[in-house]
Design a protein around this motif. Structure first.
Motif, short mmCIF file in Angstrom:
data_model
loop_
_atom_site.label_atom_id
_atom_site.label_comp_id
_atom_site.label_asym_id
_atom_site.label_seq_id
_atom_site.Cartn_x
_atom_site.Cartn_y
_atom_site.Cartn_z
N PHE A 11 0.83 -1.20 0.00
CA PHE A 11 0.00 0.00 0.00
C PHE A 11 0.87 1.26 0.00
CE2 PHE A 11 -1.42 3.44 2.76
CZ PHE A 11 -2.48 3.94 2.01
N LEU A 12 1.92 1.27 0.83
CA LEU A 12 2.77 2.46 0.92
C LEU A 12 3.47 2.74 -0.40
CD1 LEU A 12 4.59 2.60 4.38
CD2 LEU A 12 3.04 4.28 3.36
N ALA A 13 3.89 1.70 -1.09
CA ALA A 13 4.56 1.91 -2.38
C ALA A 13 3.63 2.60 -3.36
CB ALA A 13 5.04 0.58 -2.94
N VAL A 14 2.37 2.16 -3.43
CA VAL A 14 1.41 2.79 -4.34
C VAL A 14 1.06 4.19 -3.85
CG1 VAL A 14 -0.88 2.60 -5.38
CG2 VAL A 14 0.50 0.53 -5.01
N ALA A 15 0.90 4.35 -2.52
CA ALA A 15 0.54 5.66 -1.97
C ALA A 15 1.65 6.67 -2.23
CB ALA A 15 0.27 5.53 -0.47
N ASP A 16 2.91 6.24 -2.17
CA ASP A 16 4.03 7.16 -2.41
C ASP A 16 4.19 7.47 -3.90
OD1 ASP A 16 4.51 7.11 0.29
OD2 ASP A 16 6.21 5.73 0.18
N GLU A 17 4.01 6.48 -4.75
CA GLU A 17 4.24 6.66 -6.19
C GLU A 17 3.01 7.17 -6.92
OE1 GLU A 17 7.11 6.36 -7.56
OE2 GLU A 17 8.24 5.30 -6.00
N LEU A 18 1.82 6.80 -6.37
CA LEU A 18 0.54 7.08 -7.05
C LEU A 18 0.58 6.59 -8.49
CD1 LEU A 18 -0.39 10.62 -5.62
CD2 LEU A 18 -1.28 8.37 -4.96
#
Length: 292
Positions: A11-18
């Protein structure tokens, strides 16, 4: 809610990269697998975390809250797991160490300090007591190790050598033998003795009195005391004489005369004691750091 750390990292990877593609590259997994993880996380939580369109990805209000919380949870998990590893390696945790006061002049506390300096994340607690009471606490698991003097044998405990020392006689000034350069212990067999109570341990009692025993005759203990300092002050006051390990007499008052024992083979033994089945790394680290 059954969300694991792997889901939070995804989740954090997607939230950071969008961006699902860049997030998948960052995590080194396929994009479809990442999309499945995010959908599973949303399903587990029962909320949408992202607003997805064909051209963009954005965090929902719930997603923005989880972004901060997930980072904190992962950081805390990393710290906790690091601590688990350090404890497993004996580099952190707590070590309860016992000691007999008479051993202090021979440096056991200096060895503990050397261990503390090498492993500062280990909290060391010190406890003083009789050899017999410290030994019982090791067996019960209340102490991890202790330096004992002439302990009674116990199959549940492993003993490691620390120091061996001679016995000396302690007599009051004015005693008939006080002017001698040395004496035989048997010359004190008829003198009243100041000594430890029997609960101090059978081996310790017998070793201390062995230099005096002659032809089956044993000295009479007329006064008991619980520390060597007290024993020696009572000797100095004229209540009797005693036999003591050499290091236990270093703080003897001026009213006491210390006499070497001639041709006496008996020795007091100081040992480190640990439970026989305790093979934790923290104890191995203590042995390595202190040379025990």
């Amino acid at each position: 809610m059954d969300v694991d750390l792997r889901q939070l990292r995804a989740f954090l990877a997607v939230a950071d990269e969008l961006h699902f593609g860049r997030a998948a590259e960052r995590l080194r997994i396929a994009q479809p697998a990442l999309s499945q993880q995010i959908r599973r996380t949303e399903r587990d939580l029962g909320v949408d975390l992202f607003v997805r369109t064909s051209r963009s990805v954005a965090l929902t209000a719930a997603g923005r809250v989880l972004q901060g919380r997930a980072r904190s949870l992962l950081d805390q998990a990393r710290r906790d797991l690091d601590e688990v590893v350090r404890v497993g390696r004996g580099e952190a945790g707590r070590l309860d160490v016992g000691f007999v006061v008479s051993a202090l002049p021979l440096g056991p506390i200096e060895r503990v300090q050397a261990f503390r300096q090498r492993f500062p994340l280990v909290r060391v607690e010190l406890t003083e007591g009789y050899s017999s009471t410290l030994l019982a606490r090791i067996v019960r698991g209340e102490l991890d190790l202790a330096v004992l003097r002439d302990p009674d044998p116990d199959p549940a405990v492993r003993f490691l050598p620390f120091r061996t020392e001679r016995f000396v006689a302690a007599v009051p000034r004015g005693h008939r033998l006080a002017d001698r350069a040395a004496i035989r212990g048997t010359e004190l067999v008829d003198d009243p003795f100041v000594f430890f109570p029997a609960v101090a341990g059978a081996v310790a009692t017998e070793r201390n009195l062995a230099p005096v025993v002659a032809g089956g005759r044993r000295p009479e203990v007329v006064q008991e005391a619980t520390t060597w300092a007290t024993v020696l002050h009572l000797v100095g006051a004229g209540l009797g004489v005693t036999i003591a390990p050499e290091s236990a007499t270093l703080a003897a008052p001026d009213s006491v005369v210390l006499l070497p024992l001639q041709d006496d083979p008996h020795r007091s033994e100081l040992v480190w004691a640990v439970r026989a089945d305790d093979d934790r790394e923290i104890l191995r680290n203590f042995t390595a750091a202190t040379g025990s």
